[in-house]
Design an enzyme around this catalytic site. Sequence first.
Site, PDB file in Angstrom:
ATOM      1  CB  THR A   1      -9.839  -1.742   9.232  1.00 25.29           C
ATOM      2  OG1 THR A   1     -10.247  -1.453   7.885  1.00 25.29           O
ATOM      3  CG2 THR A   1      -9.177  -0.499   9.817  1.00 25.29           C
TER       4      THR A   1
ATOM      5  N   GLY B   1     -13.949   5.305  19.163  1.00 22.99           N
ATOM      6  CA  GLY B   1     -13.588   3.921  19.451  1.00 22.99           C
ATOM      7  C   GLY B   1     -12.562   3.824  20.559  1.00 22.99           C
TER       8      GLY B   1
ATOM      9  CE  LYS C   1     -14.534   9.770  16.660  1.00 23.66           C
ATOM     10  NZ  LYS C   1     -13.833   8.879  15.701  1.00 23.66           N
TER      11      LYS C   1
ATOM     12  N   GLY D   1      -0.532   4.741  -0.984  1.00 22.43           N
ATOM     13  CA  GLY D   1      -1.638   5.337  -0.235  1.00 22.43           C
ATOM     14  C   GLY D   1      -1.111   6.440   0.678  1.00 22.43           C
TER      15      GLY D   1
ATOM     16  CG  HIS E   1     -12.359  12.969  17.997  1.00 17.16           C
ATOM     17  ND1 HIS E   1     -12.566  12.417  19.242  1.00 17.16           N
ATOM     18  CD2 HIS E   1     -11.330  12.268  17.446  1.00 17.16           C
ATOM     19  CE1 HIS E   1     -11.697  11.435  19.431  1.00 17.16           C
ATOM     20  NE2 HIS E   1     -10.947  11.311  18.363  1.00 17.16           N
TER      21      HIS E   1
ATOM     22  N   GLY F   1       0.842  -1.187   0.000  1.00 22.78           N
ATOM     23  CA  GLY F   1       0.000   0.000   0.000  1.00 22.78           C
ATOM     24  C   GLY F   1       0.875   1.234   0.000  1.00 22.78           C
TER      25      GLY F   1
ATOM     26  CB  ALA G   1      -1.996  -2.839  15.994  1.00 25.11           C
TER      27      ALA G   1
END
EC number: 1.17.1.8
Lengths: 248, 248, 248, 248
Positions: C80, C144, C138, C13, C134, C10, C104
């Site tokens: 993810t 989370g 969001k 990205g 935040h 990746g 992770a």
Amino acid sequence: MGTLRVGVLGALGKVGRAVCEAVDAAEDCELVARVDAGDPLETLTESGAQAVVDFTHPDVVMDSLRFCVEHGIHAVVGTTGFDDERLDRLRGWLDGTDVGVLVAPNFSVGAVLMMRFAVEAARYYESVEILEQHHPTKADAPSGTARRTAQLVAAARREAGMSAPPDATSTALEGARGADVDGIRVHGMRIRGMVAHQEVVLGAPGETLTIRHDSLDRVSFTPGVLLALRAIATRPGLTVGLESFLDE
Amino acid sequence: MGTLRVGVLGALGKVGRAVCEAVDAAEDCELVARVDAGDPLETLTESGAQAVVDFTHPDVVMDSLRFCVEHGIHAVVGTTGFDDERLDRLRGWLDGTDVGVLVAPNFSVGAVLMMRFAVEAARYYESVEILEQHHPTKADAPSGTARRTAQLVAAARREAGMSAPPDATSTALEGARGADVDGIRVHGMRIRGMVAHQEVVLGAPGETLTIRHDSLDRVSFTPGVLLALRAIATRPGLTVGLESFLDE
Amino acid sequence: MGTLRVGVLGALGKVGRAVCEAVDAAEDCELVARVDAGDPLETLTESGAQAVVDFTHPDVVMDSLRFCVEHGIHAVVGTTGFDDERLDRLRGWLDGTDVGVLVAPNFSVGAVLMMRFAVEAARYYESVEILEQHHPTKADAPSGTARRTAQLVAAARREAGMSAPPDATSTALEGARGADVDGIRVHGMRIRGMVAHQEVVLGAPGETLTIRHDSLDRVSFTPGVLLALRAIATRPGLTVGLESFLDE
Amino acid sequence: MGTLRVGVLGALGKVGRAVCEAVDAAEDCELVARVDAGDPLETLTESGAQAVVDFTHPDVVMDSLRFCVEHGIHAVVGTTGFDDERLDRLRGWLDGTDVGVLVAPNFSVGAVLMMRFAVEAARYYESVEILEQHHPTKADAPSGTARRTAQLVAAARREAGMSAPPDATSTALEGARGADVDGIRVHGMRIRGMVAHQEVVLGAPGETLTIRHDSLDRVSFTPGVLLALRAIATRPGLTVGLESFLDE
């Protein structure tokens, strides 16, 4: 675990009274003796005290501790004035006994945790500085806790092989960058209305971590005293500093 | 109010590009001219610009401003290097015209408000200190904004007949109590991961008031530029500092 | 320790580019392969990569990891979409090999430390609440990380035999006391200009302890990635969460 | 200005005693009468009191104020229970006299300044939320001061033609985004060890402004009382709220 029978030395002092109250309120402790200047130490043995808390005076604390060790009574000590010679003498008395004695300069669990977390985090952050804020009647700057934190953080950085925190300051007013304690910058504010506060600020690219302890009232030391009382019987010999009692 | 026709001088610079974007996005403004080094100033008159924003260079800004004043174009200026001589010359050109020019060292509305609030609060608090926190590549300590805040607060205290903030420090490590700016203590932290932050802490018996400004991104100056653009036509003559534009 | 040969999946990205830059800048790592969509995985073996970093997409990550495990290449994975089934499949592939894989959800060392410190401190403070702040774009509240922190703190309190935090609120506006996550109150602010911030506030009589993490820039995850790369060869099998890599 | 002769009503109450101490300590005030339940109000006239401070009870305050107004004694009132009917009655008594009466729900200068600054800043920031933190024995959430701040900020935004603060939250746990007071989000924490704290957080692209008030001790209201005493003689008629006394 049954109830712990506790005696308090210096029971009529400001701190001692707060300790008495806290021991009294704790379900697993029983306050069996309040001893102050002039009272015979035998009050402790007669009341069956298993452990004592001592917030008295450097002049009398060694005699009290000798009595306690000889009679198998554990001790949690907040009295000041312990130098290496005194600690060595204490170790000698304790040698070969099951008695536990804790001597600690600071019973605030929060202050101890703040220092521990600062040390744990130190290796992950290239920048770290300390800000302490106190009432304007304080005589020394920076505070003893701030100095101690800086020393511990500096040691952790050395152990991790880290170099000095980055600082490109080339023109500064005198004092603008704070005091240098083992290479760590420490800043002290004196503000009416404040009590005792400290902030450890750590930084790495794109993020910062801040650990702040606010102490607003003297009662904040009693949980540390109770925590020590509950553990002291299982810690024979001399322990210095509350830190190691927070481990398990 | 109709749409304001705006020209940007220094349109290709880092700041200029951000200004162009902000003007473009504002519903009540129209971006009619982007001028950069080498472009003729006549672009402004030909495009019918009513006001300009100038973030260029001390070497060229005076010529640009003379052109604007002569052609009845208002100006909002963030370019540095204005000393008393330059400001006087500007005033001379503006004399007898309806043109408004704002010269401001800092277009952050938040920084201006922080300073204003610190000044307003100063007379009610016997203690006040300033903490600024910046990235570790900053060359000066304390920051210009922190110094300026300290000077303004010191002046407000003098005017209110207040004496020095209380401070009983008798033993201190060098630098622990920060820098002294007109009698106000200022502390500068340098932390990787931080951008530009400042905190004014005021204290009286039993209470403290803290005013904190966090600047995380350069875009934070564009609202101040837009605010100035919207007001500049109604402010003939020279204004120095964004402060007075926040008043009504 | 010699230089570690690293491949990045990746690589084109936004995150991948930041990882490439960080690996490139690390003295003990060598960036030997940049792989993106369409590139053959064999690039990794041909370049002699010893470990990869994978920030790609749930659709392709399993194929990439299978290839890595089969070719003895360790993997640090931020992609993810890992549910129990996927984690089990990964464990199956790793069984009997020396390959280490870390999956992770969060590579911010600061976030991991904040959670750890909150858990360590939990047993000493009867009160604890969490505030997260935040940017206003969001979609979920609380964050989370805040939920996860609350769950970990709640578990630590249960383990220590603690009851619910004290709260005498009898009349409240709906929502005033925040969300309830496993008995811990969590508050979410949405403020323009903020990025990602969290504060865990713990309190006992007379004192409070606050642990705050400010994440101002995406680059803050790269130290966690590097830390994982340096350790992954000594951690055969599957590890979930960066936490355990911060231990030694 | 000579010395102001002050009487204290409710002189034996907790608050009254603090007021007596503060008046006594102020160089420009003289404490000439301490009145408590059962004492005749004539003590005030006999002692030549020019102004009184009243922290008593809703049941008796109206009688005391009537007496004061009739005898030309100014009054600074912190007693609660003033509804519109009572305020109207007071205005009637004051009509045609030179007597000044201040009725204020909150004498904390810091709380008043925090509210004022929040209102002044409101129009410049698209985002604003309020966090209040109190001891866990508080019965209501959010606090009265937080509600009042939210109402004032909401009014200032409406006046400036601003729409609702941005908030893209689409999935949330109940309560995560706080209480809604006139469109402003308010969050209440209850933490052992805290006293009374409030933070107003304002945000715009790239910057945030935070105004925080920490009240650690009840003595913090006495400066507001003294400030009111010094001004009350020049403010004939009824004033509600300390705010307007901070103006000049």
